[in-house]
Scaffold this motif. Structure first.
Motif, PDB file in Angstrom:
ATOM      1  N   VAL A  77     -18.077  17.520 -16.295  1.00  8.00           N
ATOM      2  CA  VAL A  77     -17.349  18.406 -15.377  1.00  8.00           C
ATOM      3  C   VAL A  77     -17.634  18.018 -13.925  1.00  8.00           C
ATOM      4  CG1 VAL A  77     -17.191  20.785 -14.549  1.00  8.00           C
ATOM      5  CG2 VAL A  77     -17.220  20.316 -17.009  1.00  8.00           C
ATOM      6  N   ALA A  78     -18.886  17.726 -13.604  1.00  2.00           N
ATOM      7  CA  ALA A  78     -19.247  17.345 -12.240  1.00  2.00           C
ATOM      8  C   ALA A  78     -18.558  16.045 -11.834  1.00  2.00           C
ATOM      9  CB  ALA A  78     -20.758  17.209 -12.114  1.00  2.00           C
ATOM     10  N   VAL A  81     -14.804  16.880 -11.198  1.00  5.96           N
ATOM     11  CA  VAL A  81     -14.664  17.621  -9.937  1.00  5.96           C
ATOM     12  C   VAL A  81     -14.904  16.696  -8.742  1.00  5.96           C
ATOM     13  CG1 VAL A  81     -15.699  19.447  -8.522  1.00  5.96           C
ATOM     14  CG2 VAL A  81     -15.169  19.867 -10.935  1.00  5.96           C
ATOM     15  N   LEU A  84     -11.830  14.477  -8.351  1.00  8.34           N
ATOM     16  CA  LEU A  84     -10.718  15.240  -7.776  1.00  8.34           C
ATOM     17  C   LEU A  84     -10.927  15.495  -6.289  1.00  8.34           C
ATOM     18  CD1 LEU A  84      -9.984  17.837 -10.606  1.00  8.34           C
ATOM     19  CD2 LEU A  84      -8.534  15.929  -9.875  1.00  8.34           C
ATOM     20  N   THR A  85     -12.144  15.781  -5.897  1.00 11.47           N
ATOM     21  CA  THR A  85     -12.453  16.026  -4.484  1.00 11.47           C
ATOM     22  C   THR A  85     -12.213  14.779  -3.649  1.00 11.47           C
ATOM     23  OG1 THR A  85     -14.117  17.651  -5.141  1.00 11.47           O
ATOM     24  CG2 THR A  85     -14.255  16.796  -2.895  1.00 11.47           C
TER      25      THR A  85
END
Length: 99
Positions: A77-78, A81, A84-85
């Motif tokens: 998940v990290a 994310v 995506l960032t």
């Protein structure tokens, strides 16, 4: 037979850091040289920023790997994310640049 000669100090089995001055040095010249050597080593360790950054990065990598072994789902998940960032930041920069 006993003599008045000083007994040589035994080498300690504990390794001293480069910035430490061992106890029991009788010769003042040798003491001064040892203190100077320790002071220069301390300055080198403090001023060697690339080495300190490298050690911090290595520590961070070790901690990230340990976290990844403990929590593989949270690690995935990290990563998503983070990707995506970064993607959103690049997209936003390009969009501002082309306007």
């Amino acid at each position: 037979m006993s003599s008045d000669a000083p007994v040589p100090l035994k080498k300690s089995s504990v390794a001293l850091p480069r910035t430490a001055v061992p106890l029991g040095i009788g010769d003042p010249v040798e003491q001064a040289r040892t203190e100077l050597k320790a002071a220069l080593a301390a300055i080198e360790e403090k001023a060697n920023v690339p080495r300190r950054v490298g050690l911090a990065v290595d520590k961070g990598i070790d901690e990230a790997r340990a976290f990844s072994r403990r929590n593989p789902a949270l690690t995935a998940v990290a990563v998503v994310v983070g990707a995506l960032t970064v993607g959103a930041a690049v997209w936003g920069f390009v969009r501002l640049y082309t306007r």
